[in-house]
Design an enzyme around this catalytic site. Structure first.
Site, PDB file in Angstrom:
ATOM      1  N   VAL A 186      -3.877  40.915  38.377  1.00 52.79           N
ATOM      2  CA  VAL A 186      -3.194  39.617  38.369  1.00 52.79           C
ATOM      3  C   VAL A 186      -3.791  38.698  37.296  1.00 52.79           C
ATOM      4  O   VAL A 186      -3.064  38.085  36.507  1.00 52.79           O
ATOM      5  CB  VAL A 186      -3.264  38.941  39.762  1.00 52.79           C
ATOM      6  CG1 VAL A 186      -2.551  37.595  39.743  1.00 52.79           C
ATOM      7  CG2 VAL A 186      -2.651  39.851  40.826  1.00 52.79           C
ATOM      8  N   GLY A 239       3.449  37.287  47.312  1.00 51.38           N
ATOM      9  CA  GLY A 239       3.378  37.459  45.845  1.00 51.38           C
ATOM     10  C   GLY A 239       4.243  36.456  45.115  1.00 51.38           C
ATOM     11  O   GLY A 239       4.009  35.249  45.161  1.00 51.38           O
ATOM     12  N   GLU A 283      -4.080  51.322  47.995  1.00 45.60           N
ATOM     13  CA  GLU A 283      -5.432  51.461  47.438  1.00 45.60           C
ATOM     14  C   GLU A 283      -6.019  52.795  47.877  1.00 45.60           C
ATOM     15  O   GLU A 283      -5.564  53.393  48.856  1.00 45.60           O
ATOM     16  CB  GLU A 283      -6.342  50.364  48.023  1.00 45.60           C
ATOM     17  CG  GLU A 283      -5.778  48.984  48.003  1.00 45.60           C
ATOM     18  CD  GLU A 283      -6.189  48.215  46.770  1.00 45.60           C
ATOM     19  OE1 GLU A 283      -7.185  48.606  46.141  1.00 45.60           O
ATOM     20  OE2 GLU A 283      -5.504  47.238  46.443  1.00 45.60           O
ATOM     21  N   ASP A 309      -4.468  42.668  56.020  1.00 45.11           N
ATOM     22  CA  ASP A 309      -3.864  41.859  54.958  1.00 45.11           C
ATOM     23  C   ASP A 309      -2.723  41.010  55.543  1.00 45.11           C
ATOM     24  O   ASP A 309      -2.629  39.802  55.298  1.00 45.11           O
ATOM     25  CB  ASP A 309      -3.345  42.808  53.858  1.00 45.11           C
ATOM     26  CG  ASP A 309      -2.574  42.092  52.769  1.00 45.11           C
ATOM     27  OD1 ASP A 309      -3.208  41.454  51.913  1.00 45.11           O
ATOM     28  OD2 ASP A 309      -1.322  42.157  52.782  1.00 45.11           O
ATOM     29  N   LYS A 325      -2.150  36.734  56.080  1.00 45.42           N
ATOM     30  CA  LYS A 325      -0.940  36.025  55.657  1.00 45.42           C
ATOM     31  C   LYS A 325      -0.267  35.350  56.858  1.00 45.42           C
ATOM     32  O   LYS A 325       0.265  34.240  56.744  1.00 45.42           O
ATOM     33  CB  LYS A 325       0.011  37.005  54.963  1.00 45.42           C
ATOM     34  CG  LYS A 325      -0.579  37.523  53.636  1.00 45.42           C
ATOM     35  CD  LYS A 325       0.156  38.734  53.106  1.00 45.42           C
ATOM     36  CE  LYS A 325      -0.447  39.199  51.783  1.00 45.42           C
ATOM     37  NZ  LYS A 325       0.090  40.490  51.326  1.00 45.42           N
ATOM     38  N   GLY A 362       1.790  43.030  42.780  1.00 53.04           N
ATOM     39  CA  GLY A 362       1.949  43.431  41.384  1.00 53.04           C
ATOM     40  C   GLY A 362       1.509  42.314  40.460  1.00 53.04           C
ATOM     41  O   GLY A 362       1.607  41.127  40.782  1.00 53.04           O
TER      42      GLY A 362
END
Ligand code: HSE
Length: 436
Positions: free
Chosen positions: A18, A138, A194, A205, A209, A307
């Protein structure tokens, strides 16, 4: 906030997937960004682990801007963009930046999910800002719509596919009939998952969020460790096939809901979503967040949840906002946690279950099973039986029971009682049904 005169100095902490795309966007759009902000942005440093390492993706960057000292860089910029991830040293660097009067843009959901209130309070006391649109979904604009566009409404529930890795894995299992391991290996080969996929697969994760979404949506503080969490490791090809047979698809959902003034419930778990629900058509590694509000009704936000370039879009969007505020000496909305609602245990949720059982194919079995549901006051919506094939020398039938909505605690007790029922050979899986 004090006005920044002249160029706005930007320090970027982290130059991975990123960070490198953020630098590229700053370079490629410098003139437009300066016009939108009212002052040019000046990149004053990029913090990396080792300044001697090669830069990712042939990034064209003056190497004198590289530094191994993130903390020092954080204290000589007007806006610090934190893209290192993880808790430390990211937390210390952000606090150092705030302490030195810088505003912060970050994509660090793990840090905000656990330490958000500490950072928001520090920013507010210092008269600076912390923006974090890229931390959830994202590229998808979701936090600003919740904080600003829906600030006049009352949000009641948010259902999100907020983890692209798990959505990709479940989607492959659904569309190609792959088992979990094969689908995960495919995701790893394609770079979605990953090498150590634990944070994604086990729902950590998504839980970070969910905590961020719940805090913003309900004007309260929910920490990631208050989010009920189950991963997708137990989902089999057979679970996915059975979901399809009852008109559902399996998704890992982050669900945050408000129970009036009693509190909020935040949970992450595999869920059966009816094929007619908009979230059922979110394929591959895409993310989508479905918001239910009293006046607005239902809204869905969809796009790339991860991404380099998509996430950089959200980061640079925040950067433009924060830089503009520094140029005109204003501040955007800070933390709004005035409701201070308690985080309730998942047992207080109301939901529906789909329970699959292997049962003996003999008279009275169905009556026995339905008595277990009745004893807990749980109403059955549908029952589907598939005849046994005689494998293992036992004639076992599969019963798929979908319940009406019931308190989670009663449903848990039903599942426990079924495990003890003599005619039930095994409880194959129990998956909540959501989005109805
Ligand atoms: N690992 C996350 C995902 C992206 O798979 O969606 C970053 O939060």
């Amino acid at each position: 906030m004090n006005k920044t005169r002249g160029p706005v100095r930007i320090g970027v902490l982290g130059c991975g997937t990123v960070g490198s795309e953020v630098v590229r966007l700053l370079q490629a759009s410098a003139t437009d960004l300066a016009s939108r902000i009212g002052a040019p942005l000046e990149l004053v440093g990029v913090a990396v682990k080792d300044p001697a390492d090669p830069l990712p993706g042939n990034l064209d960057l003056d190497r004198t801007l590289l530094t191994g000292d993130a903390l020092a860089l954080a204290q000589r910029a007007d806006v610090v963009v934190e893209l290192m991830g993880g808790i430390e040293p990211a937390r210390s660097a952000i606090l150092a930046a705030i302490g030195a009067g810088a505003s912060v843009v970050t994509a660090n959901k793990a840090l905000l999910g656990l330490h958000g209130p500490e950072l928001y309070a520090a920013a507010s006391a210092a008269g600076v800002e912390i923006y974090f649109e890229a931390a959830v979904g994202g590229a998808i604009p979701i936090l600003r719509p919740i904080r600003e566009s829906l600030a006049g409404d009352t949000i009641t529930r948010v259902l999100g596919i907020v983890n692209g890795t798990t959505n990709y894995v479940l989607d492959r299992m659904t569309l190609e009939g792959l088992d979990f391991g094969e689908a995960l290996r495919q995701a790893q080969r394609l770079g979605y998952a990953e090498a150590d996929p634990t944070a994604d697969i086990e729902g950590y994760d998504a839980a970070s969020k969910a905590a961020i979404l719940a805090s913003l949506a309900f004007h309260t503080r929910v920490s990631a460790d208050q989010v009920y969490r189950e991963g997708i490791g137990q989902i089999t090809a057979a679970s996915v096939e059975a979901a399809g047979a009852t008109g559902h698809v399996v998704k890992l959902l982050a669900i945050v809901e408000r129970k009036g003034s009693a509190g909020v419930i935040a949970r992450v778990h595999p869920s059966l979503v009816p094929l007619s629900h908009p979230l059922a058509s979110v394929h591959g590694a895409f993310n989508a967040i479905y918001v239910e509000a009293e006046a607005a009704g239902e809204l869905m936000f969809y796009g790339h949840g991860a991404g380099g370039r998509p996430t950089a879009s959200a980061v640079v969007g925040d950067l433009v906002t924060v830089a503009r505020h520094r140029v005109d000496g204003s501040l955007g909305p800070g933390e709004s946690a005035y409701l201070a609602l308690p985080a309730l245990p998942v047992g207080q949720a109301s939901t529906r279950y789909q329970i699959r059982l292997f049962v003996k194919d003999q008279p009275g079995v169905l009556a026995g099973v339905s008595r277990v549901f009745a004893a807990e006051g749980v109403s059955i919506e549908t029952v589907r039986q598939t005849a046994g094939d005689g494998s293992n020398g036992v004639e076992l039938a599969t019963l798929t029971v979908v319940t009406h909505q019931a308190p989670e605690r009663s449903l848990e007790r039903v599942a426990q009682a079924l495990r003890r029922e003599a005619t039930v050979a095994s409880v194959v899986d129990v998956i909540r049904v959501e989005g109805v």
